[in-house]
Design a protein around this motif. Structure first.
Motif, PDB file in Angstrom:
ATOM      1  N   VAL A 280      59.828 -22.249  59.620  1.00 42.21           N
ATOM      2  CA  VAL A 280      58.056 -22.637  59.202  1.00 42.21           C
ATOM      3  C   VAL A 280      58.750 -23.390  57.729  1.00 42.21           C
ATOM      4  N   ALA A 281      58.939 -21.642  57.150  1.00 43.14           N
ATOM      5  CA  ALA A 281      58.940 -21.655  56.206  1.00 43.14           C
ATOM      6  C   ALA A 281      59.798 -22.928  55.223  1.00 43.14           C
ATOM      7  N   ARG A 282      61.008 -22.956  55.920  1.00 43.31           N
ATOM      8  CA  ARG A 282      62.135 -24.392  55.229  1.00 43.31           C
ATOM      9  C   ARG A 282      61.544 -25.565  55.785  1.00 43.31           C
ATOM     10  N   PHE A 283      60.447 -25.917  56.904  1.00 48.17           N
ATOM     11  CA  PHE A 283      59.592 -27.090  56.998  1.00 48.17           C
ATOM     12  C   PHE A 283      59.132 -27.700  55.874  1.00 48.17           C
ATOM     13  N   PHE A 284      57.911 -25.999  55.258  1.00 52.98           N
ATOM     14  CA  PHE A 284      56.798 -26.488  53.970  1.00 52.98           C
ATOM     15  C   PHE A 284      58.129 -26.309  52.612  1.00 52.98           C
ATOM     16  N   GLN A 285      59.545 -25.408  52.599  1.00 49.11           N
ATOM     17  CA  GLN A 285      60.556 -25.466  51.949  1.00 49.11           C
ATOM     18  C   GLN A 285      61.101 -27.257  51.421  1.00 49.11           C
ATOM     19  N   THR A 364      70.048 -21.400  48.682  1.00 49.39           N
ATOM     20  CA  THR A 364      69.744 -22.749  47.795  1.00 49.39           C
ATOM     21  C   THR A 364      67.557 -21.873  48.023  1.00 49.39           C
ATOM     22  N   ILE A 365      67.344 -22.300  45.919  1.00 45.50           N
ATOM     23  CA  ILE A 365      66.295 -21.660  45.507  1.00 45.50           C
ATOM     24  C   ILE A 365      65.196 -23.556  45.181  1.00 45.50           C
ATOM     25  N   THR A 366      64.274 -22.754  45.640  1.00 38.80           N
ATOM     26  CA  THR A 366      62.859 -24.389  45.612  1.00 38.80           C
ATOM     27  C   THR A 366      61.913 -24.370  44.839  1.00 38.80           C
ATOM     28  N   CYS A 377      57.478 -20.727  44.697  1.00 39.91           N
ATOM     29  CA  CYS A 377      59.115 -20.830  45.133  1.00 39.91           C
ATOM     30  C   CYS A 377      59.870 -20.085  46.636  1.00 39.91           C
ATOM     31  N   PHE A 378      60.496 -20.709  46.876  1.00 37.79           N
ATOM     32  CA  PHE A 378      61.281 -20.430  48.200  1.00 37.79           C
ATOM     33  C   PHE A 378      62.652 -20.258  48.268  1.00 37.79           C
ATOM     34  N   LEU A 407      57.747 -16.434  47.261  1.00 40.68           N
ATOM     35  CA  LEU A 407      57.678 -15.962  46.016  1.00 40.68           C
ATOM     36  C   LEU A 407      56.120 -16.813  45.512  1.00 40.68           C
ATOM     37  N   PRO A 408      55.312 -16.932  46.176  1.00 39.47           N
ATOM     38  CA  PRO A 408      54.117 -17.610  45.476  1.00 39.47           C
ATOM     39  C   PRO A 408      53.837 -17.833  44.012  1.00 39.47           C
ATOM     40  N   ASP A 409      54.183 -16.439  43.050  1.00 42.16           N
ATOM     41  CA  ASP A 409      53.999 -16.680  41.917  1.00 42.16           C
ATOM     42  C   ASP A 409      55.781 -17.109  40.999  1.00 42.16           C
TER      43      ASP A 409
END
Length: 698
Positions: A280-285, A364-366, A377-378, A407-409
């Motif tokens: 799920v997190a990868r999908f939103f990333q 990966t940093i997005t 950020c993800f 990391l929402p901020d």
């Protein structure tokens, strides 16, 4: 696609309530746009026929509490139109689709309606009525006029009903998305249907759009979906790499399989929550904005018309809400925290510009950012075996293998998919306070000799061949009864065990009946079908091994109950039972089983475990009116064993036990903040310290 409320006010001034409450729904290539705002949507599948109307409000409430924005369901054609073109279609009981949608609306959630009307869904004939196959010249799901006539008739029926009840979002209702057809593009259309396949898909799109044009339509697993249809993705994984076939379509994951269905003779399949959360997190990333869990509540295949001959009666699906409607922990809670974390960066995800930095070795940093937007950020580690530490903006972040940090901020990690902090609940089955009810059940039974033939054929008919089951019984029965040419009945081992009576278990917890010892057949309580039973078939003894959530998931990767009965526990909804008077259990047994072990029990949380670090809040809860009756274990560190079977390890804390007892005993839930004052006897342990707790609910 948006509708102007101002124009509607001028045109329909007498319908002020409708105008005030109407919702505009459109989309662009980034997201679904609701009332002019791009939205992140978390949705979950609940199939209305796989539960009861009395269960719906609680299931929907728990879904909302779990952080969902929408409820998704298929529409089951063969349940609503069991006989062709009836004057009154079936929208009663657990087929009351309109009531279900109104319950969703009452809870303040959106709805996604997947009309199909072919649904697959491990449902008999994929939801297609058997009478279709008796229509001359019928070829289903292709450019065939008899099929298109029947499909359009039913689709129009459903659309007209939701319009009449003002259930579309643009009418003030909850429905924000509609689906036509289902997984048609899974195979090679050209091989199966030739040139008729693409013609049929285009016809479907035009037909759907002619019925509703102000709420978007989707086609799942349809890479060549014609405009304005939105094609979507299904699967355990891979939807992070999915790209819609049109730049104006948002990225939608219609089926994120939270578990898998179970076959007769197979072990219980499970999907770890760490792996679900990772995908799920990868999908939103990867720019996804609408995600649906299939299933969020799986439910039960009540009656013999659902589930198909190879699927067990339970459709639990290892979903966040189990077959009986209980919260499954830690899956429900860990995903709830994921939803909240992603929602904190909704603006950045839907409006921000995306910058990716690939560090190698799966790291990966997005970053999503823009003018006037708090960045989000993800940090992801897609390596399935190696943990990693990432340095980002002067701070180091530890990422376990196969995990994503949110990391929402872009500063503080609020969630990691592999770091589960919510409690684990071990469910138990308990007998009624009266004791072992199986000793009190008195059975009456007799051999069953069928005298009435399949409905519609009179009392008897003669043929000189074996009959095809589907077209002869029209899905009204699993059985055909033959006699020899001498007029003698073929004595097959079919028995009706006429019945036993029992008292409903006390309390409000879900009820199950244990049918271990029986052979094969179907069960009813007070005339309500519990579904097929076959407890004497056992699961393959091989295949149950230690489960590792890391790496892409497959249905047979994590299994339990090898060598045990494929299914022995059958759900008896409370609404099937009568309080304070005898209830009747009837069993149709075709394999000569022994009913003497049959008994009724309730399902509840027996043991709950959780852990929390210093500064975190430790929370525990029971269900069904049960309260925390004892604190069994409290230690700092990593204890030996697992929840329900901790034996030693770490540093036992007497102070923690006292605080937990004061805060939790006699309550159905409790929360305490972990401070350095808890466990002073363990002060020598290196930080960060983690408190592990186990309690009993009774």
């Amino acid at each position: 696609m948006e509708i102007s409320k101002y124009c509607l006010l001028l045109l329909v001034a007498s319908s002020l309530y409708y105008i005030v409450c109407s919702t505009t729904v459109s989309h662009d290539g980034r997201a679904l746009v609701i009332d002019g705002q791009r939205r992140v949507i978390f949705s979950g599948s609940i199939h209305y026929p796989r539960s009861t109307p009395e269960m719906w409000p609680d299931l929907i409430r728990k879904s909302k509490e779990g952080g969902l924005d929408a409820i998704e369901t298929y529409v089951f054609w063969n349940g609503h139109e069991p006989r062709r073109r009836e004057v009154v279609y079936n929208f009663e009981g657990n087929y009351d689709l309109i009531r279900f949608l109104k319950e969703v609306q009452n809870a303040g959630l959106y709805a996604i309606l997947r009309i199909g009307p072919y649904v697959c869904a491990e449902w008999n004939y994929g939801g297609l009525p058997v009478w279709l196959y008796k229509i001359p010249g019928m070829q289903t799901r292709t450019d065939n006029q008899p099929w298109k006539d029947e499909m359009q008739n039913f689709t129009t029926l459903i659309v007209d009903k939701v319009k009449e009840e003002r259930l579309l979002a643009t009418q003030g209702g909850p429905i924000i998305l509609l689906q036509i057809e289902n997984e048609y593009g899974n195979g090679d259309i050209e091989i199966h249907y030739g040139e008729a396949g693409p013609r049929y898909i285009n016809w479907c799109a035009n037909m759907a759009e002619s019925l509703v044009s102000d709420v978007p339509w989707i086609m799942c697993q349809q890479s060549d979906a014609p405009q304005p249809m939105i094609n979507t993705c299904n699967g355990f994984s891979g939807c992070d790499a999915f790209t819609p076939n049109n730049g104006n379509s948002p990225k939608i994951w219609t089926e994120n399989w939270t578990g898998w269905f179970k076959n007769w003779g197979s072990p219980d399949p499970h999907r770890p929550v760490e792996e679900v959360a990772f995908q799920v997190a990868r999908f939103f990333q990867s720019n996804g904005t609408i995600q649906n869990y299939y299933m969020y509540h799986g439910g039960t295949n009540f009656g013999r018309t659902s589930g198909g001959p190879y699927i067990v009666t339970s459709y639990d699906y290892d979903a966040p809400l189990d077959e009986y409607g209980n919260i499954r922990q830690p899956k429900w809670g860990h995903l709830k925290e994921l939803h909240a974390s992603v929602k904190l960066m909704e603006k950045a995800l839907t409006y921000g510009e995306v910058v990716e930095d690939h560090l190698g070795n799966g790291l990966t940093i997005t970053k999503f950012s823009g003018d006037g937007i708090v960045p989000g950020c993800f940090l992801s580690n897609q390596n399935s075996t190696v943990d990693a530490t990432i340095s980002f903006q002067g701070t180091k972040y530890f990422l376990p293998a196969w995990s994503v940090s949110i990391l929402p901020d872009c500063k503080k990690e609020v969630y990691n998919t592999a770091k589960v902090k919510t409690q684990t609940s071990i469910m138990v089955k308990k007998k009624d306070n009266a004791g072992d009810q199986s000793k009190d059940l008195r059975w009456s039974w007799k051999p069953e000799r069928l005298h009435d033939s399949a409905k519609g054929f009179g009392n008897s008919f003669t043929v000189n061949k074996l009959l095809e089951q589907k077209t002869t019984t029209v899905d009204a029965s699993d059985y055909l009864w033959y006699t020899t040419n001498k007029g003698e009945e073929l004595m097959l081992p079919l028995h009706l065990l006429l019945k036993t009576t029992f008292e409903a278990p006390l309390g409000s917890e879900p009820v199950v009946v244990d049918l271990l010892g029986l052979g094969k057949g179907e069960a009813w309580v007070n005339g309500n079908s519990l579904g097929r039973f076959w407890p004497n078939i056992t699961a393959n003894p091989d295949g149950c091994k230690q489960c590792d959530y890391r790496g892409n998931f497959q249905a047979n990767k994590c299994q339990t109950a090898c060598g045990e009965a494929s299914q022995r526990w059958y759900h008896v909804p409370r609404s099937f039972l009568k309080r304070g008077e005898p209830n009747t259990l009837t069993l149709f047994e075709e394999a000569g089983g022994d009913p003497n072990q049959v008994n009724f029990q309730t399902v509840t949380v027996g043991t709950a475990c959780t852990s929390a670090g210093e500064g975190d809040v430790l929370s525990l809860s029971c269900q069904g009116g049960r309260t925390i009756s004892s604190v069994d274990f409290a230690t700092f560190g990593e204890p030996d064993g697992t929840c329900g079977a901790y034996v030693s390890g770490g540093c036992g804390s007497d102070e923690a036990v006292v605080i937990l007892k004061n805060a939790c005993l006699g309550r159905d839930s409790c929360s305490i903040k972990i401070s350095d004052k808890i466990g002073t006897s363990c002060a020598k342990l290196a930080s960060p310290r983690k408190l592990v707790v186990q309690v009993t609910c009774s």
